[in-house]
Design an enzyme around this catalytic site. Structure first.
Site, PDB file in Angstrom:
ATOM      1  N   ASN A 198     -44.675  61.790  71.645  1.00  0.00           N
ATOM      2  CA  ASN A 198     -43.469  62.064  70.664  1.00  0.00           C
ATOM      3  C   ASN A 198     -43.177  63.757  70.817  1.00  0.00           C
ATOM      4  O   ASN A 198     -44.030  64.554  70.385  1.00  0.00           O
ATOM      5  CB  ASN A 198     -44.186  61.680  69.211  1.00  0.00           C
ATOM      6  CG  ASN A 198     -43.057  62.147  68.171  1.00  0.00           C
ATOM      7  OD1 ASN A 198     -42.275  63.019  68.342  1.00  0.00           O
ATOM      8  ND2 ASN A 198     -43.040  61.488  66.920  1.00  0.00           N
TER       9      ASN A 198
ATOM     10  N   LYS B 225     -43.263  65.873  67.530  1.00  0.00           N
ATOM     11  CA  LYS B 225     -44.400  66.140  67.078  1.00  0.00           C
ATOM     12  C   LYS B 225     -45.029  67.101  68.089  1.00  0.00           C
ATOM     13  O   LYS B 225     -45.478  68.018  67.439  1.00  0.00           O
ATOM     14  CB  LYS B 225     -45.430  64.769  67.343  1.00  0.00           C
ATOM     15  CG  LYS B 225     -46.576  65.065  66.483  1.00  0.00           C
ATOM     16  CD  LYS B 225     -47.313  63.470  66.496  1.00  0.00           C
ATOM     17  CE  LYS B 225     -48.388  63.285  65.545  1.00  0.00           C
ATOM     18  NZ  LYS B 225     -48.826  62.074  65.231  1.00  0.00           N
TER      19      LYS B 225
ATOM     20  N   ASP C   8     -54.663  62.138  63.571  1.00  0.00           N
ATOM     21  CA  ASP C   8     -54.431  61.047  62.845  1.00  0.00           C
ATOM     22  C   ASP C   8     -54.532  61.069  61.372  1.00  0.00           C
ATOM     23  O   ASP C   8     -55.023  62.128  61.171  1.00  0.00           O
ATOM     24  CB  ASP C   8     -55.531  59.908  63.273  1.00  0.00           C
ATOM     25  CG  ASP C   8     -55.328  58.368  63.238  1.00  0.00           C
ATOM     26  OD1 ASP C   8     -54.129  58.070  63.644  1.00  0.00           O
ATOM     27  OD2 ASP C   8     -55.828  57.631  62.416  1.00  0.00           O
TER      28      ASP C   8
ATOM     29  N   GLY D 272     -41.740  58.460  57.087  1.00  0.00           N
ATOM     30  CA  GLY D 272     -43.092  57.871  56.439  1.00  0.00           C
ATOM     31  C   GLY D 272     -42.943  57.688  54.738  1.00  0.00           C
ATOM     32  O   GLY D 272     -42.075  57.331  54.284  1.00  0.00           O
ATOM     33  N   TYR D 273     -44.150  58.073  54.097  1.00  0.00           N
ATOM     34  CA  TYR D 273     -44.204  57.953  52.912  1.00  0.00           C
ATOM     35  C   TYR D 273     -43.582  59.330  52.221  1.00  0.00           C
ATOM     36  O   TYR D 273     -43.972  59.534  50.878  1.00  0.00           O
ATOM     37  CB  TYR D 273     -45.796  57.916  52.357  1.00  0.00           C
ATOM     38  CG  TYR D 273     -46.255  56.624  52.945  1.00  0.00           C
ATOM     39  CD1 TYR D 273     -46.322  55.496  52.388  1.00  0.00           C
ATOM     40  CD2 TYR D 273     -46.910  56.583  54.151  1.00  0.00           C
ATOM     41  CE1 TYR D 273     -46.897  54.320  52.625  1.00  0.00           C
ATOM     42  CE2 TYR D 273     -47.643  55.335  54.696  1.00  0.00           C
ATOM     43  CZ  TYR D 273     -47.427  54.260  53.782  1.00  0.00           C
ATOM     44  OH  TYR D 273     -47.892  52.989  54.404  1.00  0.00           O
ATOM     45  N   ASP D 274     -42.841  60.246  52.925  1.00  0.00           N
ATOM     46  CA  ASP D 274     -42.405  61.334  52.177  1.00  0.00           C
ATOM     47  C   ASP D 274     -41.577  61.162  50.958  1.00  0.00           C
ATOM     48  O   ASP D 274     -41.696  61.880  50.193  1.00  0.00           O
ATOM     49  CB  ASP D 274     -41.592  62.163  53.345  1.00  0.00           C
ATOM     50  CG  ASP D 274     -42.480  62.983  54.305  1.00  0.00           C
ATOM     51  OD1 ASP D 274     -43.733  62.987  54.173  1.00  0.00           O
ATOM     52  OD2 ASP D 274     -41.853  63.382  55.165  1.00  0.00           O
TER      53      ASP D 274
ATOM     54  N   LYS E 140     -42.190  71.659  53.881  1.00  0.00           N
ATOM     55  CA  LYS E 140     -43.240  70.685  54.122  1.00  0.00           C
ATOM     56  C   LYS E 140     -44.289  71.184  55.034  1.00  0.00           C
ATOM     57  O   LYS E 140     -45.302  71.154  55.249  1.00  0.00           O
ATOM     58  CB  LYS E 140     -42.912  69.376  54.618  1.00  0.00           C
ATOM     59  CG  LYS E 140     -43.739  68.348  54.948  1.00  0.00           C
ATOM     60  CD  LYS E 140     -43.042  67.033  55.387  1.00  0.00           C
ATOM     61  CE  LYS E 140     -44.232  66.236  55.878  1.00  0.00           C
ATOM     62  NZ  LYS E 140     -43.915  65.207  56.713  1.00  0.00           N
TER      63      LYS E 140
ATOM     64  N   HIS F 118     -50.804  68.413  55.243  1.00  0.00           N
ATOM     65  CA  HIS F 118     -52.008  68.232  55.811  1.00  0.00           C
ATOM     66  C   HIS F 118     -52.043  68.312  57.336  1.00  0.00           C
ATOM     67  O   HIS F 118     -53.369  68.996  57.700  1.00  0.00           O
ATOM     68  CB  HIS F 118     -52.127  66.551  55.471  1.00  0.00           C
ATOM     69  CG  HIS F 118     -50.752  65.797  55.758  1.00  0.00           C
ATOM     70  ND1 HIS F 118     -49.788  66.063  54.781  1.00  0.00           N
ATOM     71  CD2 HIS F 118     -50.462  64.936  56.669  1.00  0.00           C
ATOM     72  CE1 HIS F 118     -48.787  65.210  55.087  1.00  0.00           C
ATOM     73  NE2 HIS F 118     -49.028  64.737  56.294  1.00  0.00           N
ATOM     74  N   ARG F 119     -50.891  68.053  57.929  1.00  0.00           N
ATOM     75  CA  ARG F 119     -51.042  68.197  59.495  1.00  0.00           C
ATOM     76  C   ARG F 119     -51.080  69.657  59.838  1.00  0.00           C
ATOM     77  O   ARG F 119     -51.851  70.039  60.666  1.00  0.00           O
ATOM     78  CB  ARG F 119     -49.773  67.520  60.113  1.00  0.00           C
ATOM     79  CG  ARG F 119     -50.079  66.796  61.435  1.00  0.00           C
ATOM     80  CD  ARG F 119     -48.835  66.350  62.030  1.00  0.00           C
ATOM     81  NE  ARG F 119     -47.819  65.921  61.087  1.00  0.00           N
ATOM     82  CZ  ARG F 119     -47.736  64.962  60.142  1.00  0.00           C
ATOM     83  NH1 ARG F 119     -48.731  63.914  60.377  1.00  0.00           N
ATOM     84  NH2 ARG F 119     -46.669  64.885  59.590  1.00  0.00           N
TER      85      ARG F 119
END
Ligand code: IMP
Length: 200
Positions: free
Chosen positions: A12, A15, A72, A156-158, A178, A183-184
């Site tokens: 990706n 990413k 992950d 995603g869940y954003d 963000k 987390h990332r």
């Protein structure tokens, strides 16, 4: 002296760009899997985020011969006993969309009171070397599940995740914000600090 290569275990490109930025200018030359054809896929069969991050990094080392980093991520919702966790990508079934997943979360959270909607996004980054050295780094973003989807940024869940102290969902904030608190970002910043230490 030529920098050693570090492969990020992803195809990706978005990413990869983001991770490059988080790693900063270090002692490694950062590459993605697209720089090492042919492409391959890894079945994320682990029971934990740690297992899956290690699976992906070990495979990248095997395929490329370079040191590798992989990540992950899972959303752990307290009221759902930590679900969807490692199954975040396919919570609503195989081949499901982001919207299917968020709908399922909202359905399961229906009727759960404001104070009991705690959730945490957790990212685990694995660093593996061809010599067999393995390290894990974790990043967490604590927050709560909103009562309904809000915002259109991110993925995603954003739309249903409100980081603590922000008063808005990830999907309502600019990506730059963000990427500062996520987390990332925290997990990769820790990995980057480690990589700088070992290459000194
Ligand atoms: P992955 O490990 O990065 O592929 O993430 C697994 C799944 O978690 C994704 O398919 C998304 O559904 C979800 N996810 C990961 N990171 C985020 C995020 O930053 N925001 C919202 N959802 C995320």
């Amino acid at each position: 002296m030529k920098k050693p290569l570090l492969v990020i275990a992803t195809h990706n490109l978005d990413k990869l760009r983001e991770i490059r930025r988080l790693l900063g200018r270090g002692a490694y030359a950062v590459r993605g899997l697209d720089d090492f054809p042919p492409p391959y896929t890894v079945r994320e069969s682990g029971k934990t985020l740690e297992d899956n991050a290690l699976l992906k990094a070990r495979r990248a080392v095997k395929e490329t011969g370079c040191a590798a980093l992989s990540d992950d991520t899972g959303l752990e919702i307290a009221a759902l006993g930590g679900r969807p966790g490692v199954y975040s990508a396919r919570f609503a079934g195989s081949g499901c969309s982001y919207a299917d997943n968020t709908r399922k979360v909202l359905r399961l959270m229906g009727g759960i009171k404001r104070g009991e909607r705690r959730a945490v996004f957790r990212t685990v980054v694995a660093f593996v070397t061809p010599g067999g050295d393995e390290r894990l780094f974790e990043g967490r973003c604590v927050g709560r599940i909103a009562e309904g989807p809000r915002g259109s940024q991110g993925f995603g869940y954003d739309p249903v995740f409100e980081p603590r102290g922000e008063g808005r969902t990830f999907a309502e904030m600019p990506l730059a914000r963000k990427n500062k608190i996520s987390h990332r970002a925290k997990a990769f910043t820790r990995a980057a600090a480690y990589l700088r230490r070992i290459r000194k």
